[in-house]
Design an enzyme around this catalytic site. Structure first.
Site, short mmCIF file in Angstrom:
data_model
loop_
_atom_site.label_atom_id
_atom_site.label_comp_id
_atom_site.label_asym_id
_atom_site.label_seq_id
_atom_site.Cartn_x
_atom_site.Cartn_y
_atom_site.Cartn_z
N TYR A 156 -14.82 4.62 9.20
CA TYR A 156 -13.35 4.52 9.30
C TYR A 156 -12.88 5.08 10.66
CZ TYR A 156 -8.46 5.58 7.97
OH TYR A 156 -7.09 5.68 7.91
N ARG A 177 -2.41 -8.33 -2.29
CA ARG A 177 -2.09 -8.04 -3.69
C ARG A 177 -0.80 -8.72 -4.11
NH1 ARG A 177 -1.92 -1.58 -4.53
NH2 ARG A 177 -2.93 -0.98 -2.58
N GLY A 193 0.81 -1.22 0.00
CA GLY A 193 0.00 0.00 0.00
C GLY A 193 0.84 1.26 0.00
P1 NAD Z 1 -3.46 1.37 1.38
O1 NAD Z 1 -4.89 1.12 1.08
O2 NAD Z 1 -2.62 2.11 0.39
O3 NAD Z 1 -2.72 -0.01 1.68
C1 NAD Z 1 -3.30 -1.04 2.44
C2 NAD Z 1 -2.76 -2.36 1.94
O4 NAD Z 1 -3.38 -3.40 2.69
C3 NAD Z 1 -3.10 -2.62 0.46
O5 NAD Z 1 -1.92 -2.94 -0.27
C4 NAD Z 1 -4.06 -3.79 0.51
O6 NAD Z 1 -3.91 -4.69 -0.59
C5 NAD Z 1 -3.67 -4.46 1.82
N1 NAD Z 1 -4.77 -5.26 2.37
C6 NAD Z 1 -6.10 -4.94 2.40
N2 NAD Z 1 -6.80 -5.95 2.95
C7 NAD Z 1 -5.89 -6.91 3.28
C8 NAD Z 1 -6.02 -8.19 3.87
N3 NAD Z 1 -7.21 -8.69 4.22
N4 NAD Z 1 -4.88 -8.91 4.07
C9 NAD Z 1 -3.67 -8.42 3.71
N5 NAD Z 1 -3.50 -7.22 3.13
C10 NAD Z 1 -4.61 -6.48 2.91
O7 NAD Z 1 -3.38 2.08 2.80
P2 NAD Z 1 -2.23 3.03 3.38
O8 NAD Z 1 -2.55 4.41 2.97
O9 NAD Z 1 -0.90 2.44 3.11
O10 NAD Z 1 -2.58 2.94 4.93
C11 NAD Z 1 -1.95 2.04 5.82
C12 NAD Z 1 -2.51 2.26 7.22
O11 NAD Z 1 -2.32 3.65 7.60
C13 NAD Z 1 -4.01 2.02 7.36
O12 NAD Z 1 -4.28 1.50 8.64
C14 NAD Z 1 -4.61 3.39 7.25
O13 NAD Z 1 -5.85 3.47 7.89
C15 NAD Z 1 -3.56 4.22 7.96
N6 NAD Z 1 -3.62 5.65 7.57
C16 NAD Z 1 -3.29 6.04 6.30
C17 NAD Z 1 -3.35 7.40 5.96
C18 NAD Z 1 -2.99 7.87 4.58
O14 NAD Z 1 -3.13 9.06 4.29
N7 NAD Z 1 -2.50 7.02 3.70
C19 NAD Z 1 -3.76 8.33 6.91
C20 NAD Z 1 -4.13 7.90 8.19
C21 NAD Z 1 -4.02 6.55 8.51
#
Ligand code: NAD
Length: 317
Positions: free
Chosen positions: A144, A38, A13
């Site tokens: 969320y 993925r 991700g």
């Molecule tokens: P993202 O959606 O880019 O990546 C999440 C990854 O998790 C994806 O590659 C997806 O394939 C994988 N995934 C989903 N379901 C899965 C499963 N059942 N088993 C294994 N893998 C699975 O998210 P991100 O932006 O990298 O965020 C990561 C964390 O940080 C999350 O908890 C998100 O809530 C938190 N967060 C992100 C942001 C932001 O701006 N990106 C802000 C606040 C918090």
């Protein structure tokens, strides 16, 4: 002495790719196992071990932890804010059960440390909007945010009740050029740079004066590693730390881009994500993180914009 062996879940991700690469530099390539639903991300290929994993499958996760002698887990898999609103029950199920699976295995196997990110989405319309404090009214209105708040309580519970060393940050919206964002309300602040270079114009899904807390990915990765490296006695917050980088509106980011691309234009067509953004803070007070483990951001809007455009230009050839 037990050697650190790290499992990153959700490694493909937006955060996972960069965090995995950073952890591999620190701990050695073979000591950081990347995993995701993925296919392996191109930037991870050839940099260390990769396994396909559905974190919802607790048995499979448990076997993986034992087989690879895992001592630390970084759980990044989640359904993000905008996607979550389309299927609230699924978002709740995945965001909660993934965390409970990891926390419970941490307890059963005596894992050393767990990292799980929370979000500024825990705050809702009744929280103070400006310099939102660490401890304040928390009444999130998105699924969320509700799942992140419940997750924070579970983290603190597992720490107090079972002594699990679980640590967490309330990330603001994260901006990066390496891996695409995954369906959040702050995704516009990544898309805008791509569109500025490719099209010279961007149609924004938030209104021009929507201020949100944001952070450049370099700062977010550094914050994560600094928190995880801090001595346990310095960690006074076992739910999740407020974390701040910068705050800006779509109008301000477009002005920052115009410093480099004078012809760039922006138009506004707010959609359902406007309501989510309206429920969140505009800026965050992260003084507890500064006090406990010395947090200090390095990137402001101008510095980030310069770096984003330089790197995206290189990437796009
Ligand atoms: P993202 O959606 O880019 O990546 C999440 C990854 O998790 C994806 O590659 C997806 O394939 C994988 N995934 C989903 N379901 C899965 C499963 N059942 N088993 C294994 N893998 C699975 O998210 P991100 O932006 O990298 O965020 C990561 C964390 O940080 C999350 O908890 C998100 O809530 C938190 N967060 C992100 C942001 C932001 O701006 N990106 C802000 C606040 C918090």
């Amino acid at each position: 002495m037990k050697k650190d062996k790290i499992l990153v879940i959700g490694a493909c991700g937006q955060i996972g790719v960069e965090l995995t690469l950073a952890l591999r530099k620190m701990y050695g390539d073979n000591n950081v196992v990347a995993s995701d639903l993925r296919e392996e991300h191109d930037l991870l290929k050839g940099t260390g071990p990769y396994v396909s994993l559905d974190v919802m499958n607790k048995e499979m996760l448990h076997v993986l932890v034992i087989r690879h002698n895992i001592t630390q887990v970084y759980l990044l898999a989640a359904i993000l804010s905008a996607t979550g609103e389309k299927n609230p029950l699924l978002a709740w199920h995945i965001n909660m059960q993934s965390l409970l699976n990891v926390l419970d295995i941490a307890k059963e196997e005596g894992l050393d440390k767990i990292y799980w990110p929370s979000s500024i989405a825990v705050f809702g319309p009744s929280s103070p909007k400006v310099d939102t404090p660490q401890h304040t009214t928390i009444e999130p209105t998105t699924i969320y945010g509700i799942s992140k708040f419940a997750g924070e309580r579970w983290c603190e519970y597992y720490n107090h009740r079972y002594g699990i060393d679980v640590r967490s940050l309330r990330y603001p919206g994260l901006i990066s050029y390496k891996s695409a964002p995954g369906g959040g309300t702050t995704d516009y602040a990544v898309e805008i740079y791509h569109e500025a270079l490719e099209e010279g114009t961007y149609k924004c899904f938030l209104s021009e004066d929507t201020y949100l807390p944001m952070m450049y990915m370099h700062d977010a990765i550094r914050a994560t590693i600094e928190l995880m490296e801090a001595p346990g006695e310095k960690i006074s917050v076992r739910s999740a730390y407020n974390l701040s980088g910068m705050s800006f509106s779509p109008k301000e980011i477009s002005a920052a881009i115009q410093q480099h691309i004078p012809d760039f234009t922006i138009s506004y067509e707010p959609d359902y994500r406007q309501e989510i953004a309206n429920s969140w803070p505009q800026s965050i007070d992260d003084s507890q993180a500064s006090k406990d483990w010395g947090w200090k951001p390095q990137y402001d809007l101008a510095k980030m914009t310069e770096d984003m455009l330089k790197n995206l230009k290189k990437q796009k050839g």
